[in-house]
Design an enzyme around this catalytic site. Structure first.
Site, mmCIF file in Angstrom:
data_model
loop_
_atom_site.group_PDB
_atom_site.id
_atom_site.type_symbol
_atom_site.label_atom_id
_atom_site.label_comp_id
_atom_site.label_asym_id
_atom_site.label_seq_id
_atom_site.Cartn_x
_atom_site.Cartn_y
_atom_site.Cartn_z
ATOM 1 N N CYS A 111 2.029 -1.884 -7.295
ATOM 2 C CA CYS A 111 2.306 -3.121 -6.297
ATOM 3 C C CYS A 111 3.442 -3.758 -6.819
ATOM 4 C CB CYS A 111 0.908 -3.739 -6.054
ATOM 5 S SG CYS A 111 0.928 -5.320 -4.914
ATOM 6 N N ASP A 140 -9.318 -8.970 -6.965
ATOM 7 C CA ASP A 140 -7.723 -9.199 -6.960
ATOM 8 C C ASP A 140 -7.536 -10.223 -8.030
ATOM 9 O OD1 ASP A 140 -4.767 -9.675 -5.766
ATOM 10 O OD2 ASP A 140 -5.715 -7.618 -4.903
ATOM 11 N N ASP A 141 -6.251 -11.022 -7.568
ATOM 12 C CA ASP A 141 -5.824 -11.840 -8.610
ATOM 13 C C ASP A 141 -6.929 -13.150 -8.606
ATOM 14 O OD1 ASP A 141 -4.145 -13.649 -9.833
ATOM 15 O OD2 ASP A 141 -2.705 -13.885 -8.342
ATOM 16 N N TRP A 147 10.375 -8.618 1.882
ATOM 17 C CA TRP A 147 9.073 -8.745 1.860
ATOM 18 C C TRP A 147 8.430 -8.804 3.183
ATOM 19 C CZ3 TRP A 147 5.823 -13.267 2.947
ATOM 20 C CH2 TRP A 147 4.562 -13.335 2.603
ATOM 21 N N ASP A 158 2.938 -6.345 1.871
ATOM 22 C CA ASP A 158 2.002 -7.401 1.880
ATOM 23 C C ASP A 158 1.555 -7.670 3.418
ATOM 24 O OD1 ASP A 158 1.098 -7.893 -0.446
ATOM 25 O OD2 ASP A 158 2.437 -9.519 -0.826
ATOM 26 N N ASN A 161 5.432 -9.392 -9.209
ATOM 27 C CA ASN A 161 5.537 -10.444 -7.963
ATOM 28 C C ASN A 161 6.824 -11.251 -8.237
ATOM 29 O OD1 ASN A 161 3.528 -10.157 -5.959
ATOM 30 N ND2 ASN A 161 2.075 -10.847 -7.616
ATOM 31 N N ARG A 190 7.233 -17.791 -7.672
ATOM 32 C CA ARG A 190 5.891 -17.852 -7.785
ATOM 33 C C ARG A 190 5.627 -18.517 -9.025
ATOM 34 N NH1 ARG A 190 1.076 -13.654 -7.166
ATOM 35 N NH2 ARG A 190 0.044 -14.581 -5.100
ATOM 36 N N LYS A 200 -4.990 -2.391 -10.179
ATOM 37 C CA LYS A 200 -4.064 -2.689 -9.338
ATOM 38 C C LYS A 200 -2.916 -3.428 -10.148
ATOM 39 C CE LYS A 200 -2.821 -5.174 -5.041
ATOM 40 N NZ LYS A 200 -3.420 -6.143 -3.920
ATOM 41 N N TRP A 201 -1.833 -2.882 -10.253
ATOM 42 C CA TRP A 201 -0.595 -3.324 -11.193
ATOM 43 C C TRP A 201 0.526 -3.759 -10.360
ATOM 44 C CZ3 TRP A 201 0.293 -0.652 -16.429
ATOM 45 C CH2 TRP A 201 1.321 -1.151 -17.156
ATOM 46 N N ASP A 202 0.410 -5.331 -10.581
ATOM 47 C CA ASP A 202 1.325 -6.024 -9.507
ATOM 48 C C ASP A 202 2.594 -6.363 -10.337
ATOM 49 O OD1 ASP A 202 2.219 -7.224 -7.213
ATOM 50 O OD2 ASP A 202 0.192 -8.174 -6.998
#
Ligand code: GLA
Length: 727
Positions: free
Chosen positions: A528, A370-371, A203, A550, A482, A445, A478-480
């Site tokens: 993403c 964003d988030d 990361w 990131d 995590n 997370r 934006k398709w994340d």
């Protein structure tokens, strides 16, 4: 493009740049002969004859005595297109199938056909080639001891120095079979003096470049994390020892796949090297009922006789012209401002409106929220899965209206494949998560993974994301993603089919992308995954760009973007100017320019001088980005992994314009420093926009750009060259 020379039982796949040869031995084995520069004559005997002291005899099942292969086939030492398993060849085999406990397989030629075009793969992304672009050779092989067949295919294009390979395993037996290894790619080299280049990472440290000499034994480059991952990337190169950016034979291999993968590079005691690549085989077991088949992810092999730059350019052209989706082009070219590093989840409607009002002063053309806009999400501990606007926190309608008032497009962040335990979705459907009941599940997370092997989950996600896209005017998503996939287990699949879990999870993800990208063709989706944890050809089929990392420290980014460029073109690398203080805004912007270009900071907190620097780079973006960086050829000049500099140049296809980026890392005293351009036209004259002087292409390539002066750490130079008619 594809010839079958019947009297020699020889296949030749070729175009003006490459040749790929193999032939069918008397016993029906596909023996590999050659892959490399275009070659019009081939001597099968000379290529396969290893001499008398290498045994070529076998005990015949027919005559019940020792016989000798009539062609030069030396059971386990010969190079094969589809090596057997558990038979004579003891090197790693590409296919392993369990049929009632028996695991050996040995596929022999049955028939072939050649046709124009390339088949679209069932349920999997693959390069989009027109019928007029290419020809495909399909070969049907059958296992000698069962009714298991393999349909092996090769596609060659008219010009590109690449071969696409695929295989499908067909169960025509009366009972079930379990496929426990299904590698798409096998390529053998009659040599081991090769270097392996691959791209390990972490990361914020994705795709670092590593080069090592092959030695006896095996090396595995793999992901077992349920996604292509930060740790490795589904691509490797093999090259002549000492090959550099512009010289030497280079072979590039990549998979069009997002799930667990493996590249196995082995050197045998005979001095040959074999590359096998495909879905990672650890814990893999795909059950086929009678009549069913298994299709592997597509593999692509690229060849260059002129070093790494040329092989990267082949990948770049293929990806830009034949892989990434075409829709949303004007959204792709809008300079975006993303809210994440400017405020994380600490925002309300007024703050976002203030961002939007300031966006124009820095030249942004799209605002991305964003988030933090959905469920009850103010930090990362809740709400993933609840894709409803948090109306107490944001008035999304007003935010979008303000964007439109200001002439901006609007984009939104989502992370569909995940769920927080603290969410309505988890409370109502705890059975939809990945992981077995009764064991502790790894959180990352604070989130769990949704089981996309289950069509019901895919349908739910399709519906809830569609509702958002139908309700609001959204240009970009934006398709994340995590977290890694741990505790692999699907309730939906049941106990007998857990070996299919990882592959089916990704098939479900592809289905979801297919559903949403086809229902909303005007929306541009960016991939993403905690930065660049899913930067692969499978994702690029759906998302024309992917957030590269990131890590927005521009110096660290240099390395990441540099490593990424070996396969992936600049235009696919999501890259933003952030508030990171390590360099000035000009340098940050110049580095981001070699990606998609955009901003990720609080636009209210940036001074006049910095705005001025950014605007200058914006201007270059508008004038040259599409033609030179977006569509042009990239040449790497100085490698930051091996020197104190990073230098690269993008040259428009017509060679009339070019942009060179030079960055030094540590401070350097005065010294001679000429950076030689690559890829210009020797006969053209170019104006250097930095010193305003005119130079010939030959001068810029043979003498170079003079940077012989004191360099502070992290100083960058972005130089535009533009063709002029006369001095
Ligand atoms: C990931 C992404 C970031 C940002 C955050 C939001 O880390 O890589 O760009 O979107 O998620 O939670």
């Amino acid at each position: 493009m594809i010839d079958f020379i019947a009297e020699k039982r020889l296949f030749h796949l070729y175009n003006e740049n490459i040749s790929y040869y193999f032939y069918i031995t008397e016993k029906g084995i596909l023996q590999h002969l050659y892959f490399g520069k275009r070659l019009d004559d081939i001597d099968i005997e000379s290529l396969t004859d290893l001499g008398e002291d290498w045994s070529r005899t076998y005990f015949s099942s027919e005559t019940k005595k020792e016989e000798m292969y009539r062609d030069f086939y030396y059971y386990d030492h010969s190079m094969s297109e589809l090596p057997s398993h558990g038979a004579m060849d003891v090197k790693l085999s590409p296919i392993v199938i369990d049929i009632d406990g028996r695991q050996d397989c040995d596929f022999r030629f049955r028939s072939y056909r050649i046709f124009s075009g390339k088949k679209k793969l069932r349920d999997l992304p693959s390069f989009r080639l027109e019928e007029s672009d290419c020809q495909t050779l399909e070969i049907l092989l059958k296992d000698i001891a069962s009714e298991t067949y393999v349909l092996l295919s090769y596609t060659v294009m008219e010009k590109e120095a690449a071969i696409f390979r695929n295989l499908e395993i067909l169960n025509k037996n009366a009972g079930i079979i379990d496929v426990t290894r299904a590698f798409t790619l096998t390529l053998e080299f009659p040599r081991k003096d090769l270097e392996l280049t691959h791209f390990p990472g972490d990361w914020c440290l994705e795709r670092q470049m590593r080069k090592e000499k092959l030695t006896e034994g095996s090396k595995r480059i793999r992901s077992r994390l349920g996604r292509s991952s930060h740790e490795h990337n589904p691509c490797v190169f093999l090259s002549d020892i000492g090959a550099d950016e512009n010289h030497g034979d280079v072979y590039g291999f990549a998979l069009v796949y997002t799930g667990n993968f493996s590249f196995d590079i082995s050197v045998s005691k005979w001095g040959s090297a074999r590359v096998n690549a495909g879905i990672d085989d650890e814990d893999f077991c795909f059950r086929l009922n009678p009549g069913e088949s298994f299709i592997c992810p597509e593999a692509v092999m690229v060849y260059s006789e002129k070093g790494f730059n040329s092989s990267s350019q082949t990948f770049h052209d293929l990806i830009r012209d034949h892989l990434i989706p075409r829709h949303g082009t004007d959204t792709k070219e809008a300079i975006l401002l993303n809210s994440w590093e400017g405020c994380y989840m600490d925002f309300d409607t007024e703050k976002m409106i203030a961002f939007i009002r300031h966006a124009k002063t820095i030249g942004a053309e799209m605002f991305v929220l964003d988030d933090g806009w959905f469920g009850r999400r103010d930090d990362d501990s809740s709400s993933l899965g609840d894709w409803r606007v948090n109306t107490e926190k944001v008035d999304l309608r007003r935010i979008i209206d303000t964007c439109h008032e200001e002439g901006l497009k609007f984009g939104l962040w989502i992370e569909p494949e995940m769920v927080n335990p603290d969410s309505d979705l988890f409370r109502t459907r705890p059975d939809w998560i990945v992981g077995r009941d009764g064991i502790d599940l790894a959180l990352s997370r604070h989130q769990l993974v949704l089981d996309t092997t289950n069509p019901e989950v895919v349908a739910y996600l399709t519906q809830s994301i569609s509702d958002i896209l139908n309700t609001y005017e959204i240009d970009y998503v934006k398709w994340d993603h995590n977290r890694n996939i741990l505790n692999p287990y699907s309730r939906y699949l049941g106990d007998k089919r857990q070996g299919e879990f990882f592959h089916r999870l990704i098939l479900g993800v592809y289905r979801l992308f297919e559903n949403l990208t086809s229902a909303f063709p005007e929306v541009m989706f960016e991939g993403c995954a905690s930065g660049g944890g899913r930067f692969d050809l499978g994702m690029l089929y759906y998302t024309p760009q992917i957030w590269c990392s990131d890590e927005t420290d521009p110096v660290q980014r240099l390395f990441i973007q540099y490593g990424t460029s070996y396969v992936y073109p600049c235009i696919t690398m999501g890259a933003h100017v952030s508030k990171n203080p390590i360099t000035c805004y000009r340098t940050k912007a110049e580095i981001a320019l070699f990606g998609t270009y955009g901003f990720e900071f609080d636009p209210r907190k940036i001074g006049e001088e910095d705005i001025g620097e950014i605007r200058k780079v914006n201007d270059i973006f508008h004038r040259y980005h599409r033609e030179v960086i977006g569509e042009g050829n990239l040449y790497r000049i100085c490698n930051p992994f091996e020197s104190n500099y990073m230098a690269q140049i993008c040259v428009s296809k017509n060679q009339e314009r070019a942009i060179l980026l030079f960055v030094n890392i540590l401070k350097e005293n005065n010294s001679y420093r000429f950076i030689k351009a690559v890829g210009l036209n020797r006969a053209f004259l170019y104006r250097n926009h930095r010193d305003k002087k005119i130079y010939s292409g030959a001068y810029l390539m043979d003498v170079g750009v003079n940077l012989s002066f004191w360099l502070d750490e992290f100083s960058s130079f972005l130089i535009v060259f533009e063709r002029v008619e006369s001095r």
